[in-house]
Design a protein around this motif. Sequence first.
Motif, PDB file in Angstrom:
ATOM      1  N   GLU A 121       0.832  -1.202   0.000  1.00  0.00           N
ATOM      2  CA  GLU A 121       0.000   0.000   0.000  1.00  0.00           C
ATOM      3  C   GLU A 121       0.866   1.251   0.000  1.00  0.00           C
ATOM      4  OE1 GLU A 121      -3.698   2.024   2.485  1.00  0.00           O
ATOM      5  OE2 GLU A 121      -2.836   0.127   3.156  1.00  0.00           O
ATOM      6  N   GLN A 134       0.779   4.155  -2.935  1.00  0.00           N
ATOM      7  CA  GLN A 134       0.448   5.559  -2.680  1.00  0.00           C
ATOM      8  C   GLN A 134       1.491   6.499  -3.274  1.00  0.00           C
ATOM      9  OE1 GLN A 134      -2.327   6.439  -1.699  1.00  0.00           O
ATOM     10  NE2 GLN A 134      -3.202   4.840  -0.394  1.00  0.00           N
ATOM     11  N   ASP A 169      -2.994   8.269 -11.887  1.00  0.00           N
ATOM     12  CA  ASP A 169      -4.069   7.340 -11.524  1.00  0.00           C
ATOM     13  C   ASP A 169      -4.040   6.067 -12.358  1.00  0.00           C
ATOM     14  OD1 ASP A 169      -4.907   9.118  -9.657  1.00  0.00           O
ATOM     15  OD2 ASP A 169      -6.596   9.912 -10.816  1.00  0.00           O
ATOM     16  N   GLU A 196      -4.066   3.246  -9.511  1.00  0.00           N
ATOM     17  CA  GLU A 196      -5.342   2.630  -9.139  1.00  0.00           C
ATOM     18  C   GLU A 196      -5.406   1.130  -9.427  1.00  0.00           C
ATOM     19  OE1 GLU A 196      -8.853   4.826 -10.007  1.00  0.00           O
ATOM     20  OE2 GLU A 196      -8.243   6.328  -8.526  1.00  0.00           O
ATOM     21  N   ARG A 215     -11.181   0.602   3.160  1.00  0.00           N
ATOM     22  CA  ARG A 215     -10.519   1.906   3.208  1.00  0.00           C
ATOM     23  C   ARG A 215      -9.798   2.193   1.898  1.00  0.00           C
ATOM     24  NH1 ARG A 215      -5.580   2.903   4.342  1.00  0.00           N
ATOM     25  NH2 ARG A 215      -5.167   0.951   5.450  1.00  0.00           N
ATOM     26  N   ILE A 216      -9.114   1.191   1.355  1.00  0.00           N
ATOM     27  CA  ILE A 216      -8.422   1.370   0.076  1.00  0.00           C
ATOM     28  C   ILE A 216      -9.436   1.623  -1.040  1.00  0.00           C
ATOM     29  CG2 ILE A 216      -6.958   0.238  -1.642  1.00  0.00           C
ATOM     30  CD1 ILE A 216      -5.627  -1.277   0.684  1.00  0.00           C
ATOM     31  N   HIS A 238     -12.159   3.200  -0.997  1.00  0.00           N
ATOM     32  CA  HIS A 238     -12.599   4.598  -1.001  1.00  0.00           C
ATOM     33  C   HIS A 238     -11.609   5.506  -1.717  1.00  0.00           C
ATOM     34  CE1 HIS A 238     -16.331   4.826   1.281  1.00  0.00           C
ATOM     35  NE2 HIS A 238     -15.876   3.855   2.045  1.00  0.00           N
ATOM     36  N   ALA A 239     -10.360   5.047  -1.858  1.00  0.00           N
ATOM     37  CA  ALA A 239      -9.345   5.865  -2.533  1.00  0.00           C
ATOM     38  C   ALA A 239      -9.359   5.684  -4.041  1.00  0.00           C
ATOM     39  CB  ALA A 239      -7.955   5.520  -1.979  1.00  0.00           C
ATOM     40  N   THR A 286     -10.845   6.212  -7.530  1.00  0.00           N
ATOM     41  CA  THR A 286     -11.746   7.229  -8.086  1.00  0.00           C
ATOM     42  C   THR A 286     -12.395   6.806  -9.395  1.00  0.00           C
ATOM     43  OG1 THR A 286      -9.877   8.296  -9.213  1.00  0.00           O
ATOM     44  CG2 THR A 286     -10.444   9.095  -7.003  1.00  0.00           C
ATOM     45  N   ARG A 345     -13.961   1.110  -9.415  1.00  0.00           N
ATOM     46  CA  ARG A 345     -14.566   1.134  -8.087  1.00  0.00           C
ATOM     47  C   ARG A 345     -15.758   0.182  -8.023  1.00  0.00           C
ATOM     48  NH1 ARG A 345     -16.159   6.683  -4.877  1.00  0.00           N
ATOM     49  NH2 ARG A 345     -15.970   5.832  -2.778  1.00  0.00           N
TER      50      ARG A 345
END
Length: 724
Positions: free
Chosen positions: A581, A585, A590, A594, A614-615, A617-618, A620, A625
């Motif tokens: 992770e 980051q 993206d 992503e 949690r990941i 939600h990051a 986009t 998603r």
Amino acid sequence: MSLRAIDPARSRVVLVGTSTYAAATPLLPNVPVVDNNIADLAEVLMDPELGGFDAAHCFVAPPAAGVAQVGDLLMQAAAEGQDLLLFYYSGHGLLGPRRRELYLTLFGTRPDRLAFTALAFDAVRDACLESRAANRVVILDSCFSGRAIGETLTGDEEEVLGQIQVSGTYTLASAPANRSALILPGERHTAFTERLLSLLREGSPSAGEMISLGDIYRHLLARLRDEGLPLPQQRGTETADLLGLVRNRRLPPPVPTVTSVADPPDTADPRSSEWEARWQPDERRRRADAIFDSSIHAAYAMVGRGASASALEAVAKGLARSDPQRAVHLFGEAGSLLMAEPNEGRHLTALAARAVQSNPESALLRDEAERLARSTGRLTWDALAGVAEFMAEGDPQRADRLAATITDKRLKAPALTEIAWRLAHDDPDRAEFLAHSIREKMYKPIAMAYVAREVAKADPHRAVLLLNEAERVACSIRREDYREPAIYQVAKVFALRDPQRAVLISQKTADPVARAWILAGIAAVVARSHPDHGTWLLGEGERIAQSITLERHKASALAEVAMAASTSDPGRASRLLREAEALAQNITGDADREPALVKIAQAAAVSDLARAWRIAHAVTDAARRTELTTHLVAAAPDSDRPEMSVQILDAAESLILDIADGPGKIRALARLALAAMSSNPQHAARLLAEAESLAQGATPTLYTIEALVSVGQAWLNEDWPPHP
């Protein structure tokens, strides 16, 4: 565009039938049942509960009518009809001797003077074109080509179908050629009209309030095909196939709205009699049936036969486990629609394979899949190969027999690979023979590895010989994307007894990301039965992943190893996920970051669902998603949080509701409901009601129908408690 009922008061019908001929000959034999066709069809159309036509608006030609008299009736109807002009003919059809033009024979027809004694279809065409009626429909129950006199003229079908296509007119023909008996023993009507009248009189559970022209065609196509009779043809449909001809006597039960069953409050006591009565199996079955019925109606209403077929297939797959008999019917309906489509063979080939794939254990679906496969003409071998491949799971012996008939070795290879795998346990000798018979390099080593895994239990030496041969073939594959899965299967079997050899085999793959993937995969398998071997292999996989220099590839490789370590070495898994992770980051852009985040979240879902959400939600990108959310809710029951706490449910629901894609949102809600059924049935019920509401309010498309089907499947889930 939706179905529309006709206005009988502003419509006209012309019925013409020739049962006897003044000069009956072997070329024009008398057909007495044609009189029944005309009389009974007129009765149905004038029945106030069905067609509702006034007798004055339904013109029936006398049995001995000539060309002029029939012409007068047709021209009068064409002039008076404003909404619908319907022309029905039953009798013999012949083609002209030179120009091959179509003639409809009458009482005084003489085959040697067709132009003067028979009704030229061009005249019917002209009357339709000149009519001011908004909808013009021609139904022909006739044998058309020179086959009536024993001739076999190539192209007759195309000639006839080209002639009956009239711009702005819907034409339904019983058959383009006289391929089988026009009349069946013991029946009151000709074969085509017998089944047409049966539908109009009895109705159909798959139609709406009105039986449309499209309903008629689909029903007749399926029934005549199943009985081995000539298949009907339709032309120039545009939107005319949505025209409702008669009322449907056999309406399905009304589909209840979502509000008809109140959502249970989250605070309801699952042991209360009210809650238990509301969510008993019978009630859930009722809701599921209503959803499937609604999906079927939406499928038939879609514009285009191909679209309707795809939607019917989606419903059939949804019903394959719970109601295989109904699924067989819907697969057959989809096949009937596809038979009239361009490239119908390839469509049917795929449909046949997916039919058996939907439930390989069902003998009914295996039979239907083979029937569909054998109806694909020149593509039969393609279809049988696909069917045999998926049939292997439920009936490997039958799949073996099917595969034996396939002559194309390229098509045969994937089917033989699957069959060898399924046969290896019960019949290793046959499985080994099949594996050796495969000529395609990308499949042969995989099949041999499958067999070796089973053989090793009784004869380790024989298994090693098979694996050595499999390794040799796998390493000789030139294409990297073909070589990787072959090496993976061979290394996985070797790893159970000789992990060092498995590592050496994995090194035959040049790409370090692929090597890390292979080692992680075999470590996950080995760890279940040989923990020490699995730990060592995980270490090798981590070492390879750490050596990767490109951050996005390294993050994905570490996530792969973490996923493999989640059950046998959770400490290692947690450490690798944190590292992956952190790497992701730091990735700029993206497009690169992503995909790595998605991979890490999928790996985290196995052991750390909270981290996965949690990941998520990051992420986009809407499509990524949606896909990730769907994966996470499906993985939730297998995670380390099987209780599906309220916090996780709320987080998941919040993420899903942010999805812009309507069908994706519906499917994700249904999957989340499935994940929550065992621990929080009230919340699951509310999620399903919400998904159902979204689906019912959406524009009917293939994707919304597929989403609605997923809701129906969720209602049928057998794991639904409560069981205090």
